[in-house]
Scaffold this motif. Structure first.
Motif, short mmCIF file in Angstrom:
data_model
loop_
_atom_site.label_atom_id
_atom_site.label_comp_id
_atom_site.label_asym_id
_atom_site.label_seq_id
_atom_site.Cartn_x
_atom_site.Cartn_y
_atom_site.Cartn_z
N LYS A 112 1.36 -1.24 -0.02
CA LYS A 112 0.38 -0.19 -0.37
C LYS A 112 1.02 1.15 0.23
O LYS A 112 2.45 1.57 1.11
CB LYS A 112 -0.82 0.22 1.76
N ALA A 113 0.11 2.27 -0.76
CA ALA A 113 1.23 3.01 -0.46
C ALA A 113 0.55 4.87 -1.30
O ALA A 113 -0.76 4.24 -2.17
CB ALA A 113 2.12 3.42 -2.01
N PHE A 114 0.39 6.17 -0.59
CA PHE A 114 0.25 7.27 -1.07
C PHE A 114 1.35 7.92 -0.81
O PHE A 114 2.37 7.59 -0.75
CB PHE A 114 -1.01 7.08 -0.10
N PHE A 115 0.60 9.60 -1.40
CA PHE A 115 1.68 10.35 -1.43
C PHE A 115 0.81 11.69 -1.68
O PHE A 115 -0.36 11.82 -2.00
CB PHE A 115 2.29 10.96 -2.14
N PHE A 116 1.58 13.46 -0.48
CA PHE A 116 0.83 14.02 -0.69
C PHE A 116 1.68 15.13 -2.14
O PHE A 116 2.38 15.07 -1.97
CB PHE A 116 0.90 15.30 0.62
N ASP A 117 0.14 15.66 -3.23
CA ASP A 117 0.48 16.01 -4.17
C ASP A 117 0.18 17.53 -3.16
O ASP A 117 -0.66 18.16 -3.59
CB ASP A 117 -0.11 15.88 -4.82
N TYR A 118 1.27 18.62 -3.33
CA TYR A 118 1.44 19.48 -2.66
C TYR A 118 0.46 20.52 -3.51
O TYR A 118 0.40 21.86 -3.15
CB TYR A 118 2.60 20.42 -2.29
N ALA A 119 0.73 20.57 -4.78
CA ALA A 119 0.44 21.24 -6.33
C ALA A 119 -0.67 21.52 -6.01
O ALA A 119 -2.10 22.34 -5.69
CB ALA A 119 0.96 20.70 -6.84
N LEU A 120 -1.34 20.06 -5.67
CA LEU A 120 -3.18 20.09 -5.82
C LEU A 120 -4.06 20.23 -4.15
O LEU A 120 -5.10 20.22 -4.08
CB LEU A 120 -3.44 18.76 -6.47
N GLY A 121 -3.06 19.79 -2.95
CA GLY A 121 -3.27 19.92 -1.91
C GLY A 121 -4.30 19.31 -1.57
O GLY A 121 -5.17 18.69 -0.39
N LYS A 122 -3.45 17.92 -1.83
CA LYS A 122 -4.41 16.91 -1.48
C LYS A 122 -3.62 15.46 -1.89
O LYS A 122 -2.85 15.58 -2.12
CB LYS A 122 -5.57 16.70 -2.37
N PHE A 123 -4.41 14.53 0.13
CA PHE A 123 -3.61 12.67 -0.52
C PHE A 123 -4.11 12.24 -1.86
O PHE A 123 -4.89 12.68 -2.24
CB PHE A 123 -3.66 12.16 0.07
N ASN A 147 -3.32 8.76 -4.16
CA ASN A 147 -3.86 7.16 -3.98
C ASN A 147 -2.25 6.48 -4.95
O ASN A 147 -2.60 6.78 -5.93
CB ASN A 147 -5.33 6.75 -3.65
N ILE A 148 -1.48 5.92 -4.53
CA ILE A 148 -0.93 4.92 -5.16
C ILE A 148 -1.16 3.79 -5.32
O ILE A 148 -1.24 3.13 -6.28
CB ILE A 148 0.49 4.99 -4.69
N ARG A 149 -1.39 2.78 -4.39
CA ARG A 149 -2.50 1.82 -4.54
C ARG A 149 -2.15 1.43 -3.06
O ARG A 149 -2.45 1.58 -2.40
CB ARG A 149 -0.92 1.36 -5.07
N GLY A 150 -4.37 0.86 -3.48
CA GLY A 150 -4.82 0.24 -1.60
C GLY A 150 -5.20 1.21 -0.88
O GLY A 150 -5.16 0.49 0.35
N MET A 151 -5.05 2.13 -0.77
CA MET A 151 -5.46 3.16 0.20
C MET A 151 -6.27 4.25 -0.36
O MET A 151 -6.92 5.62 0.53
CB MET A 151 -3.84 4.35 0.16
#
Length: 293
Positions: free
Chosen positions: A1-12, A14-18
């Motif tokens: 499972k993985a995710f990241f925070f996109d500062y340009a969009l201002g939101k989390f 999802n990469i996989r399963g989150m």
């Protein structure tokens, strides 16, 4: 499972399963006072009485619309009112009574009668009388008097009110005076700055410097440094000016763009159209890629 925070969009993102966890996760929020405290600073006051804004919101909106449409004449009229209020204004009654043209040494102050009539229509002043070369009226109240006689305050308030109205920011504050290290040592030993407008949005705050006159390179570096010193590496610096920077100071405009400083200039102000105006300028990435003609 993985995710990241996109500062340009201002939101989390999802990469996989989150996807479910991200949908339920609250967005990070921080107010202006806490933001500066995290940076080691402490708010010590304000230069404008914005607490009175709430009771004057309807009139202020009309004044700001008028300011955007009458940008060419606004500062000259503000300078006239500012000077005359030193000698021809009664704070107890809010009455203003002065000559339309006043000469003082090598300076001349001239009232803009057309603009004064528009201000009366907006409810900013009352009982306007333009007899011969005499100007008589009553300011709505002391806050409106401050707004009309302080050169540059309308620009600050336009940015502040637009940031509040667009609903895209977690917290907005205007005319923020703060001490750098958060400890008051005495006037001569403290390092103090004022930021015209500060906005927070997730983990990416914006620091705005408003200039009625043409900003120079020093102004760019000052707001850029303060934004990153107290807002972190995700902070954005903004310079707002009532002049056409891309026409009058090409090198400064290009330097701002290359530094990543967002520019709000004359053509942006006169195109003010309400709620989404500031959102489109500050949160759309095209400002960094576009080059002026």
């Amino acid at each position: 499972k993985a995710f990241f925070f996109d500062y340009a969009l201002g939101k989390f993102v999802n990469i996989r399963g989150m996807s479910e966890q991200i949908a339920a996760a609250p967005m990070p929020r921080i107010d202006v006072a806490t933001l500066l405290k995290v940076g080691g600073a402490c708010i010590t006051g304000t230069c404008h009485s914005i607490k009175q804004l709430k009771g004057n919101s309807e009139v202020v909106r009309k004044i700001l619309e008028l300011y955007c449409h009458e940008l060419s004449d606004w500062n000259t009229n503000s300078e006239y009112l500012q000077y005359c209020c030193k000698y021809y204004y009664d704070s107890a009654t809010q009455i203003f009574n002065a000559q339309a043209t006043i000469r003082k040494n090598n300076s001349i102050y001239i009232a803009n009668k057309r603009l004064l009539r528009e201000l009366e229509k907006a409810g900013a002043i009352n009982e306007l009388s333009l007899d011969n070369d005499s100007i008589f009226f009553r300011f709505r109240n002391s806050f409106i008097k401050e707004l009309l006689t302080t050169v540059g305050m309308c620009l600050e308030l336009l940015i502040y009110q637009s940031a509040v109205d667009c609903g895209s920011f977690d917290d907005v504050d205007m005319s923020v005076v703060f001490d750098w290290d958060g400890v008051m040592h005495g006037v001569s030993q403290d390092t103090v700055n004022e930021i015209d407008v500060v906005m927070t949005r997730g983990l990416a705050p914006l620091f705005v410097s408003c200039k009625s006159a043409r900003p120079d390179t020093r102004d760019l570096y000052e707001i850029w440094y303060l934004a990153h010193r107290f807002g972190g590496k995700r902070a954005r610096a903004v310079i707002a000016t009532a002049v056409s920077l891309s026409d009058d100071a090409w090198s400064t405009y290009i330097r701002a763009r290359d530094m990543g400083v967002i520019v709000i200039e004359r053509k942006d102000i006169v195109s003010y159209d309400g709620r989404d105006w500031l959102h489109d300028i500050l949160l759309c990435p095209k400002w960094l890629d576009e080059k002026p003609r």
